[in-house]
Design an enzyme around this catalytic site. Structure first.
Site, PDB file in Angstrom:
ATOM      1  N   GLU A 171       0.827  -1.211   0.000  1.00 22.12           N
ATOM      2  CA  GLU A 171       0.000   0.000   0.000  1.00 22.12           C
ATOM      3  C   GLU A 171       0.862   1.261   0.000  1.00 22.12           C
ATOM      4  OE1 GLU A 171      -2.863  -0.166   3.180  1.00 22.12           O
ATOM      5  OE2 GLU A 171      -4.136  -1.597   2.123  1.00 22.12           O
ATOM      6  N   GLU A 263      -6.696  -7.224  -1.261  1.00 20.80           N
ATOM      7  CA  GLU A 263      -7.069  -7.048   0.143  1.00 20.80           C
ATOM      8  C   GLU A 263      -8.406  -6.331   0.223  1.00 20.80           C
ATOM      9  OE1 GLU A 263      -3.865  -5.724   2.795  1.00 20.80           O
ATOM     10  OE2 GLU A 263      -5.328  -4.419   3.774  1.00 20.80           O
TER      11      GLU A 263
END
Length: 346
Positions: A171, A263
């Site tokens: 991320e 995710e």
């Protein structure tokens, strides 16, 4: 090993979004049934889709570990048997944090841990996503040298396997898309020197929101894609926090880019709070329609609502099968993973 006190472990790995409008048939558990890898072989990116060895688009569905520095007791032979044979999962995401007590503290230990989990997923016929879980700092270049070392070894050892995918930046945050692209274009050739064929998953801007959480969108990637082949771009969402703007971005992006949702959760961005199953189902319906593969966060017994197992399950080594050891979110996601795969017959 017991998990640390809850505050030591980040939840889903995503800070609060800034003030942007929130807008298997292949594995039935019988000995004779083909596993997902048996059914599909080595995957490749074809156009905007993930395709099997025959060039047919497929959708993988599975689970992500929590940080393996905190919850190794949740990924055991028994729990992975349940994931593969009771849940009928296609894919295991191996989430190895870099900071936060992870890889940088003991590269040898965590590399060996990832090797072992790849072998465990492979033995059960599941695909394995090797998740370089960089989180803080949000600039992936901070860990570029470490990533080159790690992925060189992983790719060299496992290049002959049919079930690997490499997620090279979990991320990214606080950096431009061009900065992330630069990182990918330096790291992907290092992987390709060892493994020419396995897909690479590239994290996107703003905690892998395709830029939405920092006021951008998918067009910056469409207009300036990574200069590499056989790659996909990742998107993460948490249904309670990430609403219409995120859902619409995913729908638009999937028409122009190969996207893999590595995710997601049914709760807020931290994997906490109430479950919004209705909004999560809207995402799942879209992903089924577009054949976007997905992985849910997370396969642990963390106290947060996003962890599928009830607290204490992992420390008592199960039981793992059925719904008894599961929280509400675990029951919901297991049911959706268990629905038959629509893998092409030929």
């Amino acid at each position: 090993m017991t998990a640390p006190a809850a505050p030591a472990a980040p939840a889903a790995g995503r800070p609060a979004a800034p003030a942007v409008p929130a807008g298997h048939a292949g594995n039935t558990g019988t000995a004779k049934a083909p596993t997902p890898v048996d059914a599909n072989g080595r995957l490749t990116v074809c156009g905007t889709r993930l395709c099997n060895q025959r060039g047919k688009p497929v959708q993988l569905r599975g689970m992500s570990t929590h940080g393996i520095q905190w919850y190794p007791q949740c990924v055991t032979g028994g729990s992975l048997d349940a994931l593969a044979r009771d849940w009928n999962a296609d894919v295991l995401r191996i989430s190895m944090y870099i900071q936060e007590g992870g890889y940088e503290t003991n590269p040898r230990k965590f590399t060996d841990q990832v090797h072992a989990l790849i072998e465990q997923a492979s033995a059960r016929g599941m695909y394995a996503i090797v998740d370089w879980h960089m989180l803080s700092p949000g600039d992936p270049h901070h860990n570029l040298a470490r990533a080159k070392t790690f992925f060189t070894e992983i790719a060299k050892r496992h290049a002959g396997k049919r079930n690997l995918l490499y997620e090279i930046a979990n991320e990214p945050s606080g950096v431009s898309w061009s900065r992330i692209k630069s990182y990918a274009e330096q790291l992907i050739p290092v992987i390709r020197a060892q493994d020419r064929n396995s897909p690479v998953l590239v994290g996107t801007r703003a905690w892998s929101s395709l830029g939405v959480s920092e006021g951008a969108g998918e067009t910056e990637i469409v207009n300036n894609p990574v200069n590499a082949s056989n790659i996909m771009y990742t998107f993460h969402f948490y249904a309670l926090s990430h609403r219409e703007e995120y859902l619409n971005t995913l729908a638009r992006a999937a028409a122009r880019l190969p996207v893999f949702v590595t995710e997601f959760g049914t709760q807020n961005y931290a994997g906490e709070g109430d479950n919004d199953f209705a909004m999560a189902q809207r995402y799942l319906d879209l992903m089924a329609e577009k054949k976007i593969s997905w992985v849910n966060w997370n396969f642990s017994d963390d106290h947060r609502t996003g962890a599928v197992f009830k607290e204490g399950t992992c420390n008592s080594n199960g039981p793992w099968t059925g719904t008894a050891p599961l929280k509400q979110a675990g029951v919901w996601i297991r049911d959706r993973i268990r629905t038959p795969d629509s893998f092409p017959a030929h």
